[in-house]
Scaffold this motif. Structure first.
Motif, PDB file in Angstrom:
ATOM      1  N   GLU A  44       0.825  -1.207   0.000  1.00  0.00           N
ATOM      2  CA  GLU A  44       0.000   0.000   0.000  1.00  0.00           C
ATOM      3  C   GLU A  44       0.858   1.255   0.000  1.00  0.00           C
ATOM      4  O   GLU A  44       0.491   2.260  -0.625  1.00  0.00           O
ATOM      5  N   THR A  45       1.994   1.215   0.673  1.00  0.00           N
ATOM      6  CA  THR A  45       2.899   2.366   0.696  1.00  0.00           C
ATOM      7  C   THR A  45       3.474   2.621  -0.689  1.00  0.00           C
ATOM      8  O   THR A  45       3.564   3.770  -1.144  1.00  0.00           O
ATOM      9  N   VAL A  46       3.845   1.553  -1.389  1.00  0.00           N
ATOM     10  CA  VAL A  46       4.361   1.697  -2.751  1.00  0.00           C
ATOM     11  C   VAL A  46       3.278   2.243  -3.681  1.00  0.00           C
ATOM     12  O   VAL A  46       3.536   3.093  -4.537  1.00  0.00           O
ATOM     13  N   GLU A  47       2.028   1.765  -3.515  1.00  0.00           N
ATOM     14  CA  GLU A  47       0.919   2.266  -4.333  1.00  0.00           C
ATOM     15  C   GLU A  47       0.695   3.753  -4.104  1.00  0.00           C
ATOM     16  O   GLU A  47       0.427   4.509  -5.044  1.00  0.00           O
ATOM     17  N   LEU A  48       0.797   4.188  -2.841  1.00  0.00           N
ATOM     18  CA  LEU A  48       0.629   5.607  -2.534  1.00  0.00           C
ATOM     19  C   LEU A  48       1.738   6.425  -3.178  1.00  0.00           C
ATOM     20  O   LEU A  48       1.490   7.517  -3.704  1.00  0.00           O
ATOM     21  N   LEU A  49       2.958   5.913  -3.143  1.00  0.00           N
ATOM     22  CA  LEU A  49       4.070   6.595  -3.801  1.00  0.00           C
ATOM     23  C   LEU A  49       3.785   6.765  -5.287  1.00  0.00           C
ATOM     24  O   LEU A  49       3.935   7.868  -5.838  1.00  0.00           O
ATOM     25  N   ALA A  50       3.369   5.696  -5.946  1.00  0.00           N
ATOM     26  CA  ALA A  50       3.093   5.761  -7.385  1.00  0.00           C
ATOM     27  C   ALA A  50       1.994   6.773  -7.687  1.00  0.00           C
ATOM     28  O   ALA A  50       2.087   7.550  -8.646  1.00  0.00           O
ATOM     29  N   GLU A  51       0.960   6.795  -6.855  1.00  0.00           N
ATOM     30  CA  GLU A  51      -0.153   7.729  -7.067  1.00  0.00           C
ATOM     31  C   GLU A  51       0.306   9.173  -6.930  1.00  0.00           C
ATOM     32  O   GLU A  51      -0.042  10.033  -7.751  1.00  0.00           O
ATOM     33  N   ASN A  52       1.102   9.461  -5.894  1.00  0.00           N
ATOM     34  CA  ASN A  52       1.537  10.849  -5.676  1.00  0.00           C
ATOM     35  C   ASN A  52       2.595  11.282  -6.678  1.00  0.00           C
ATOM     36  O   ASN A  52       2.648  12.462  -7.057  1.00  0.00           O
ATOM     37  N   LEU A  53       3.432  10.366  -7.130  1.00  0.00           N
ATOM     38  CA  LEU A  53       4.372  10.692  -8.203  1.00  0.00           C
ATOM     39  C   LEU A  53       3.616  11.119  -9.454  1.00  0.00           C
ATOM     40  O   LEU A  53       3.961  12.113 -10.113  1.00  0.00           O
ATOM     41  N   ALA A  54       2.577  10.364  -9.786  1.00  0.00           N
ATOM     42  CA  ALA A  54       1.779  10.687 -10.969  1.00  0.00           C
ATOM     43  C   ALA A  54       1.064  12.021 -10.806  1.00  0.00           C
ATOM     44  O   ALA A  54       0.931  12.787 -11.759  1.00  0.00           O
ATOM     45  N   ASP A  55       0.610  12.329  -9.584  1.00  0.00           N
ATOM     46  CA  ASP A  55      -0.050  13.615  -9.332  1.00  0.00           C
ATOM     47  C   ASP A  55       0.895  14.786  -9.615  1.00  0.00           C
ATOM     48  O   ASP A  55       0.443  15.871  -9.975  1.00  0.00           O
ATOM     49  N   TYR A  56       2.188  14.557  -9.445  1.00  0.00           N
ATOM     50  CA  TYR A  56       3.191  15.590  -9.719  1.00  0.00           C
ATOM     51  C   TYR A  56       3.685  15.543 -11.166  1.00  0.00           C
ATOM     52  O   TYR A  56       4.682  16.153 -11.503  1.00  0.00           O
ATOM     53  N   ARG A  57       2.991  14.798 -12.005  1.00  0.00           N
ATOM     54  CA  ARG A  57       3.309  14.688 -13.422  1.00  0.00           C
ATOM     55  C   ARG A  57       4.615  13.952 -13.698  1.00  0.00           C
ATOM     56  O   ARG A  57       5.219  14.132 -14.763  1.00  0.00           O
ATOM     57  N   ALA A  58       5.075  13.147 -12.754  1.00  0.00           N
ATOM     58  CA  ALA A  58       6.127  12.196 -13.084  1.00  0.00           C
ATOM     59  C   ALA A  58       5.478  11.049 -13.838  1.00  0.00           C
ATOM     60  O   ALA A  58       4.289  10.767 -13.676  1.00  0.00           O
TER      61      ALA A  58
END
Length: 240
Positions: A44-58
């Protein structure tokens, strides 16, 4: 008397009545704040990282370790990369499937020379899930700070779940404050007073983060990765 002496003089006068045995600042201030918000599993922590990275347009990719060389080769080829900056301690297998010319991280490289390089590939020190932040600390697989600030395209590899933490306090425990820390949340961007977003002002316009699981082996080059999840959805980049 110069400005520095005036300021220090004011500080001394302000502290003149403070007892010498007063409680030190680091113990006087209560720091019982939350170290993480909620309980999550490693997945779940990795999923949250991926979601927030995408929110920053990475742009977020995922693969197994044995598919990392082929994935990096595809990312560089898609970008049209002819030259790639390589930190001195980067795993040689990571670039084994690409034909791009490798440019070493050299102290004598000028900003103009770095600007002519198409891409840079690095590892990271730690990734923070709650903020979608990648932290570099100048380790051998990351190189000098400037090599991730001048080229327009940065591919950053994060080993999951080992290099992923939930929060900033947990990340700080892993970092040495004496090292040159660069905190990256998405591609470089800024906005003017009218909120017009401009990317590539203080660093790369494109940040691609590869979340890689498992360990690479000697025969990794050219194998197919298990899949790529791209979510190009602002971002910030700051040196510490």
């Amino acid at each position: 008397m110069n400005s520095r002496e005036r300021i220090l003089g004011r500080v001394r006068r302000a502290l003149a009545d403070v007892p010498h045995d007063d409680t030190p600042y680091e113990r006087a201030v209560d720091r019982g704040y939350l170290r993480a918000h909620g309980e999550r599993s490693a997945e779940e922590t990795v999923e949250l990282l991926a979601e927030n990275l995408a929110d920053y347009r990475a742009v977020v990719h995922r693969c197994a370790a044995d598919g990392l060389p082929s994935l990096i080769a595809r990312l560089l080829a898609r970008r049209g990369t002819r030259s790639v900056l390589v930190p001195p301690g980067l795993d040689a297998d990571w670039l084994s499937a690409t034909g791009a010319a490798r440019v070493p991280d050299r102290a004598e490289s000028t900003p103009h020379e770095l600007d002519r390089v198409d891409s840079v590939v690095t590892g990271c020190a730690v990734a923070i899930a709650e903020t979608g932040t990648i932290v570099l600390d100048g380790s051998p697989d990351q190189g000098r700070r400037r090599i991730t600030l001048v080229p327009d395209h940065h591919v950053c590899v994060v080993r999951v779940p080992d290099q992923v933490v939930a929060s900033v306090p947990l990340a700080l425990e892993r970092l040495d404050p004496a090292r040159p820390l660069t905190w990256i949340s998405g591609p470089s961007a800024t906005s003017d007073i009218e909120l017009d977003r401009v990317e590539g002002v203080h660093g790369p316009r494109t940040l691609e983060v590869v979340l890689v699981t498992g360990r690479a082996d000697a025969g990794a080059a050219g194998r197919k990765d298990t899949g790529t999840a791209e979510r190009p959805d602002g971002g910030r980049r700051a040196g510490g």
